[in-house]
Design an enzyme around this catalytic site. Structure first.
Site, PDB file in Angstrom:
ATOM      1  N   CYS A   1       0.829  -1.206   0.000  1.00  0.00           N
ATOM      2  CA  CYS A   1       0.000   0.000   0.000  1.00  0.00           C
ATOM      3  C   CYS A   1       0.867   1.262   0.000  1.00  0.00           C
ATOM      4  O   CYS A   1       1.987   1.258  -0.566  1.00  0.00           O
ATOM      5  CB  CYS A   1      -0.982  -0.020   1.181  1.00  0.00           C
ATOM      6  SG  CYS A   1      -2.355   1.154   0.971  1.00  0.00           S
TER       7      CYS A   1
ATOM      8  N   ASP B   1      -3.476   1.502  10.026  1.00  0.00           N
ATOM      9  CA  ASP B   1      -4.623   2.407  10.207  1.00  0.00           C
ATOM     10  C   ASP B   1      -5.051   2.409  11.651  1.00  0.00           C
ATOM     11  O   ASP B   1      -5.612   3.391  12.136  1.00  0.00           O
ATOM     12  CB  ASP B   1      -5.794   1.961   9.330  1.00  0.00           C
ATOM     13  CG  ASP B   1      -5.549   2.365   7.897  1.00  0.00           C
ATOM     14  OD1 ASP B   1      -4.780   1.653   7.232  1.00  0.00           O
ATOM     15  OD2 ASP B   1      -6.069   3.411   7.487  1.00  0.00           O
TER      16      ASP B   1
END
Ligand code: RUB
Length: 301
Positions: free
Chosen positions: A117, A186
């Protein structure tokens, strides 16, 4: 999705809150606080998984509440809002820089790194190691369906790093060449599990199997206070249009499409969590949590 990555999302949210508060035309301090709080609640629901978002908004609102006990003067409250928003943004940016420096100590000359990512903190570690003249190579996964790996590979290549872009399902194929996986987060649960882009836990499994180190780079505001009380971190489910084209879907409407944006990597698969306060084995992240929140009643946040 125009703003991606948990750190950027947090900074953009407090900036939005600041802009909203500055533009408010209200008669009383109470009205000001109520409207800012309402906007904060709205912002918190924008991306459910990125805990940095509610943590950032709560940091500003909690401090604003304290100021409100001393004054109800609207211009003073507007200044306070601006001060705390800017403080969060500055602290967030310097946290990423520190993570880069601290984490780069764990990257060795000759390391082959895999990243998944597009994480500012993971990139900070890779760039810091490269700037220290460590000879490194990086595999970037493309990160279906939104292809954030293209951003990461392009950024690292422009800095002069030897980068190879691979499809997500090639991660295990290359893992035996990889010494260390570096990813962002996250959210971090108090038990040391992390939530990051879908596919991260698969990379962690492959890393464990091939005895590659697995490092998570994350600012302290990614720790989820609610997990202390047993709550689970919600996983954002994104629209099927990200996975297949409209035309394909029109011809195959009976096919169910699932598109979870994040997954959970358990602590057993993580070697280290690098924060701006230092390096923690995942099982010790509770110590940092207690240091940050102390005895504050966090359940209401
Ligand atoms: C981004 C993603 C990133 C983390 C950490 O997902 O999963 O790895 O947010 O990033 P999305 P950072 O693109 O769906 O927001 O270290 O920059 O906070």
């Amino acid at each position: 999705m125009r703003i991606r990555g948990a750190g950027r999302i947090a900074r953009a949210s407090v900036k939005a809150l600041e802009d909203f508060g500055t533009a408010l035309d209200v008669k009383s301090g109470t009205e000001f606080i109520n409207k800012v709080k309402e906007a904060g609640e709205f912002l918190k629901n924008a991306r459910p998984t990125a805990v940095s978002l509610p943590n950032a908004v709560n940091y500003v609102l909690t401090n604003l509440d304290k100021e409100c006990q001393c004054t109800v003067d609207v211009p003073v409250l507007k200044d306070s809002l601006k001060k705390y928003c800017e403080k969060f943004i500055t602290r967030s940016e310097s946290a990423i820089e520190r993570i880069g420096l601290i984490g780069s100590n764990r990257i060795q000359d000759g390391d082959i790194i895999l990243t998944h990512c597009n994480s500012e903190s993971a990139i900070a570690i890779i760039l810091a190691a490269f700037k220290q003249k460590k000879n490194i190579k990086v595999f970037c996964t493309e990160t279906r369906p939104k292809m954030q790996g293209l951003l990461t590979s392009s950024k690292l290549a422009k800095e002069g790093i030897d980068v190879t872009l691979i499809i997500d399902s090639a991660a295990r194929f290359y893992m035996n060449r990889v010494n260390v996986v570096v990813v962002g987060a996250d959210a971090i649960s108090v038990n040391g599990a992390i939530v990051n882009k879908i596919g991260t836990s698969m990379m962690a499994l492959a890393a464990k199997e091939s005895r590659s180190r697995f490092i998570v780079a994350a600012e302290s505001y990614k720790i989820s206070p609610k997990t202390f009380y047993g709550e689970l971190i919600p996983i954002e489910e994104r629209p099927h249009e990200e996975v297949v084209t409209k035309d394909w879907y029109a011809m195959n409407e009976c096919v169910k499409i699932a598109n979870p944006a994040f997954d959970i990597t358990p602590p057993e698969y993580i070697d280290l969590i690098v924060t701006e306060y230092g390096v923690f084995p995942p099982q010790a992240i509770l110590l940092l949590f207690k240091e940050i929140y102390g005895s504050i009643d966090i359940i209401n946040q």
